[in-house]
Scaffold this motif. Structure first.
Motif, PDB file in Angstrom:
ATOM      1  N   ARG A 276       0.792  -1.183   0.132  1.00 50.38           N
ATOM      2  CA  ARG A 276      -0.057  -0.068  -0.270  1.00 50.38           C
ATOM      3  C   ARG A 276       0.699   1.169   0.076  1.00 50.38           C
ATOM      4  NH1 ARG A 276      -5.028  -1.623   4.213  1.00 50.38           N
ATOM      5  NH2 ARG A 276      -5.850  -3.291   2.918  1.00 50.38           N
ATOM      6  N   ALA A 277       2.014   1.164   0.578  1.00 46.16           N
ATOM      7  CA  ALA A 277       2.955   2.480   0.790  1.00 46.16           C
ATOM      8  C   ALA A 277       3.413   2.720  -0.583  1.00 46.16           C
ATOM      9  CB  ALA A 277       3.940   2.164   1.667  1.00 46.16           C
ATOM     10  N   LEU A 278       3.394   1.721  -1.373  1.00 47.63           N
ATOM     11  CA  LEU A 278       4.193   1.907  -2.841  1.00 47.63           C
ATOM     12  C   LEU A 278       3.057   2.064  -3.935  1.00 47.63           C
ATOM     13  CD1 LEU A 278       6.500  -1.277  -2.390  1.00 47.63           C
ATOM     14  CD2 LEU A 278       7.201   1.197  -2.853  1.00 47.63           C
ATOM     15  N   GLY A 279       1.846   2.360  -3.318  1.00 49.52           N
ATOM     16  CA  GLY A 279       0.632   2.506  -4.518  1.00 49.52           C
ATOM     17  C   GLY A 279      -0.165   1.490  -4.615  1.00 49.52           C
ATOM     18  N   LEU A 280       0.168   0.568  -4.179  1.00 50.61           N
ATOM     19  CA  LEU A 280      -0.726  -0.741  -4.382  1.00 50.61           C
ATOM     20  C   LEU A 280      -2.057  -1.001  -3.663  1.00 50.61           C
ATOM     21  CD1 LEU A 280       2.303  -3.269  -5.349  1.00 50.61           C
ATOM     22  CD2 LEU A 280       0.783  -2.160  -6.789  1.00 50.61           C
ATOM     23  N   PRO A 281      -3.296  -0.803  -3.916  1.00 50.87           N
ATOM     24  CA  PRO A 281      -4.192  -0.846  -3.276  1.00 50.87           C
ATOM     25  C   PRO A 281      -4.760  -2.215  -3.055  1.00 50.87           C
ATOM     26  CG  PRO A 281      -5.205  -0.399  -5.259  1.00 50.87           C
ATOM     27  CD  PRO A 281      -3.300  -0.238  -5.270  1.00 50.87           C
ATOM     28  N   VAL A 282      -3.825  -3.032  -1.962  1.00 50.83           N
ATOM     29  CA  VAL A 282      -4.178  -4.457  -1.931  1.00 50.83           C
ATOM     30  C   VAL A 282      -4.963  -4.568  -0.660  1.00 50.83           C
ATOM     31  CG1 VAL A 282      -2.835  -6.554  -1.304  1.00 50.83           C
ATOM     32  CG2 VAL A 282      -1.869  -5.000  -2.846  1.00 50.83           C
ATOM     33  N   PHE A 283      -6.019  -5.797  -0.917  1.00 48.23           N
ATOM     34  CA  PHE A 283      -6.976  -6.090   0.153  1.00 48.23           C
ATOM     35  C   PHE A 283      -7.056  -7.805   0.074  1.00 48.23           C
ATOM     36  CE2 PHE A 283      -8.162  -2.273  -1.126  1.00 48.23           C
ATOM     37  CZ  PHE A 283      -8.413  -1.319  -0.120  1.00 48.23           C
ATOM     38  N   GLN A 284      -6.725  -8.265   1.275  1.00 45.97           N
ATOM     39  CA  GLN A 284      -6.492  -9.740   1.239  1.00 45.97           C
ATOM     40  C   GLN A 284      -7.730 -10.413   1.583  1.00 45.97           C
ATOM     41  OE1 GLN A 284      -4.064 -13.196   3.901  1.00 45.97           O
ATOM     42  NE2 GLN A 284      -3.897 -10.864   4.476  1.00 45.97           N
ATOM     43  N   GLY A 285      -8.129 -11.555   0.966  1.00 49.65           N
ATOM     44  CA  GLY A 285      -9.429 -12.174   1.258  1.00 49.65           C
ATOM     45  C   GLY A 285      -8.937 -13.806   1.560  1.00 49.65           C
ATOM     46  N   TYR A 286     -10.254 -14.395   1.577  1.00 44.05           N
ATOM     47  CA  TYR A 286     -10.107 -15.931   1.816  1.00 44.05           C
ATOM     48  C   TYR A 286     -11.096 -16.568   1.096  1.00 44.05           C
ATOM     49  CZ  TYR A 286     -10.767 -20.458   4.362  1.00 44.05           C
ATOM     50  OH  TYR A 286     -11.055 -21.479   4.588  1.00 44.05           O
ATOM     51  N   GLY A 287     -11.016 -17.743   0.701  1.00 51.87           N
ATOM     52  CA  GLY A 287     -11.935 -18.828   0.018  1.00 51.87           C
ATOM     53  C   GLY A 287     -11.375 -19.806  -0.306  1.00 51.87           C
ATOM     54  N   LEU A 288     -12.403 -20.726  -0.936  1.00 52.01           N
ATOM     55  CA  LEU A 288     -11.971 -22.052  -1.251  1.00 52.01           C
ATOM     56  C   LEU A 288     -13.151 -22.704  -2.219  1.00 52.01           C
ATOM     57  CD1 LEU A 288     -12.335 -24.504   1.770  1.00 52.01           C
ATOM     58  CD2 LEU A 288     -12.945 -22.134   1.899  1.00 52.01           C
ATOM     59  N   SER A 289     -12.770 -23.522  -3.135  1.00 54.49           N
ATOM     60  CA  SER A 289     -13.725 -23.890  -4.200  1.00 54.49           C
ATOM     61  C   SER A 289     -14.859 -24.702  -3.476  1.00 54.49           C
ATOM     62  CB  SER A 289     -13.179 -25.236  -5.281  1.00 54.49           C
ATOM     63  OG  SER A 289     -11.870 -24.551  -5.733  1.00 54.49           O
ATOM     64  N   GLU A 290     -14.784 -25.395  -2.491  1.00 57.28           N
ATOM     65  CA  GLU A 290     -15.966 -25.766  -1.764  1.00 57.28           C
ATOM     66  C   GLU A 290     -16.966 -24.836  -1.385  1.00 57.28           C
ATOM     67  OE1 GLU A 290     -12.721 -28.859  -1.706  1.00 57.28           O
ATOM     68  OE2 GLU A 290     -12.960 -26.549  -1.369  1.00 57.28           O
ATOM     69  N   CYS A 291     -16.504 -23.614  -1.245  1.00 56.69           N
ATOM     70  CA  CYS A 291     -17.677 -22.570  -0.757  1.00 56.69           C
ATOM     71  C   CYS A 291     -17.821 -21.627  -1.843  1.00 56.69           C
ATOM     72  CB  CYS A 291     -16.903 -21.860   0.230  1.00 56.69           C
ATOM     73  SG  CYS A 291     -16.496 -22.955   1.842  1.00 56.69           S
TER      74      CYS A 291
END
Length: 486
Positions: A276-291
């Motif tokens: 983010r400090a380098l200008g990349l608006p990154v957002f972490q998520g979580y998931g899996l195929s079974e869902c």
């Protein structure tokens, strides 16, 4: 009316690739012609074996309209895995791109659509599928044998609706960087943008700088992002680490970027903040195929960088002995495993915790190691911290029944000196409790993916195989430490 069509968007560009672009009006007509052709083939299961392209998306949507089960074939699967996928799913029709057709033994025929070929397949028996299966997505698993996850159209669209409403980007321009056979890119990269009148750019492997599942021409990917000026992209942790390094070396991410989703593995909060400090608006998520892909996600409106975000509106979850149990929107079951059909809950195998409404991924249940002092340690946690240093291409932490944790390292720069490696380890150790600190380390002279049998086709480490391959070196390391401390 088709779910992706609205009169107010009819003249907007819906899909684009290097050769063509389609407005929403044209998209509807193109899907209908492919639906009609598929219906004429009188088949129940259609396998898609194509590079990212407009045609991939059109045939996927046409299968929905025709009520035909779509079976995406990852272009990065081995020939053996591809053959297994086609036989196990008993696909009756293979829709194939020109490049992929050259890898097949049988000669493919031309469809009425440019750059799309097909083969009739003749399965000996139909697979056992839960009722309502409209897509079978295959995960390579840690053994390398693909497992067929059966999904309904509605379960996929439910996730897409949640993403569209939660992220809140209207008429977004999304650049697909991951293969479309990856369920996450399929749902979050095509369906969700189409629900908000967005434009999806479908870049080929060559444009993206990929060969199979690996980034081999990184400059091509950076050039593509700069050229296309997208609002959103989806990354796996390895690609995020590369983009951070590129920014540090002078690459300027386009100002158009508003949302970079990262998933597929634990990412340290330090790397998120660095990005983010380098200008990349990154957002972490979580998931899996079974869902049906995404379960939780950070957004501009609800963000805790150390977490995998809040549950999406469609998802419910509870904990059982630290393991995440998900309900609310699940797969229909595993192909040919009737005992798995129609689950009401799914035990994810992931160790998690909640801080308020924010989901924190601690690691995999089966990967937890117990040191000789009886402390339970999730190696993914330590690996994420080490990877955030940008000094390592791969890290595997071990220490089952040992007095301290060790690490197997693949260096980002092969000529990194010993003292610089140790300084990096020391810096990471300073932020870890004593039982999780790295006591000693080994360097692999080869990338793990170049050693047969250590990495799945989707790039995930096969821990038992890695520890077995390096067993003698690991045992020698501990023995030398024991002698030194005696």
């Amino acid at each position: 009316m088709m779910w992706y069509f609205s009169q107010k968007w009819q003249h907007n560009v819906a899909l684009a690739d290097a050769d063509n672009q389609l407005t929403y009006n044209e998209l509807v007509n193109a899907v209908e012609t492919r639906r009609a052709w598929l219906a004429d083939q009188k088949v129940s299961r259609v396998a898609l074996f194509m590079d990212n392209s407009i045609e991939w998306a059109l045939f996927d949507l046409a299968c929905q309209q025709a009520n035909i089960c779509c079976v995406p074939v990852p272009v990065f699967f081995s020939a053996q895995q591809t053959e297994y996928l086609l036989q196990a799913s008993a696909s009756e029709l293979l829709v194939v791109g020109p490049t992929q057709a050259n890898t097949l033994e049988e000669v493919s025929k031309q469809t009425p659509f440019a750059k799309v070929l097909f083969q009739r397949l003749h399965p000996s028996a139909a697979p056992l599928l839960p009722a309502g299966t409209h897509k079978i997505t295959f995960t390579s698993g840690t053994t390398g044998t693909p497992k067929g996850v059966c999904l309904s159209n509605e379960s996929q669209l439910t996730v897409a609706r949640s993403l569209a409403s939660t992220i809140g980007l209207a008429q977004v321009k999304h650049l697909c960087l991951l293969p479309l056979a990856t369920l996450l890119e399929n749902i979050a990269g095509i369906y969700a943008p189409l629900m908000v009148g967005g434009t999806v750019y479908l870049a080929s492997q060559a444009e993206r700088g990929f060969q199979g599942s690996r980034l081999t021409q990184p400059q091509a990917m950076l050039s593509l992002i700069s050229l296309q000026q997208p609002n959103s992209i989806i990354l796996v942790p390895e690609l995020l680490a590369f983009m951070v390094l590129a920014c540090q070396q002078g690459w300027q991410p386009p100002a158009s970027l508003e949302f970079i989703a990262v998933g597929g593995g634990k990412v340290s909060a330090a790397l998120i903040e660095q990005a983010r400090a380098l200008g990349l608006p990154v957002f972490q998520g979580y998931g899996l195929s079974e869902c049906a892909s995404v379960v939780s996600l950070n957004t501009n409106n609800a963000d805790q960088p150390s977490s995998a975000g809040k549950l999406l509106p469609h998802a419910q979850a509870r904990l059982e002995n630290g393991e995440l149990i998900v309900s609310g929107n699940l797969f229909l079951g595993y192909m040919n495993q009737p005992e798995s059909f129609y689950p009401t809950e799914f035990a994810t195998g992931d160790l998690v915790s909640f801080e308020g409404d924010y989901l924190h991924i601690e690691g995999r249940c089966k990967n937890v190691l117990i040191n000789s002092f009886g402390r339970n340690i999730s190696p993914e946690w330590i690996e994420a911290e080490l990877m955030a240093s940008q000094c390592f291409r791969s890290v595997i932490v071990f220490g089952e029944a040992k007095p301290f944790c060790g690490a197997l390292l693949v260096l980002a720069k092969a000529d990194m000196p010993h003292n610089a490696i140790q300084a990096t380890i020391d810096k990471v150790n300073a932020g870890l409790p004593d039982y999780a600190q790295i006591g000693d380390w080994l360097v692999s002279s080869e990338p793990l993916e170049q050693i047969e049998g250590l990495i799945t086709s989707t790039g995930k480490p096969i821990r038992n195989a890695i520890l077995s391959h390096f067993h003698d070196r690991i045992e020698t390391m501990y023995e030398m430490n024991q002698c030194a401390n005696f």
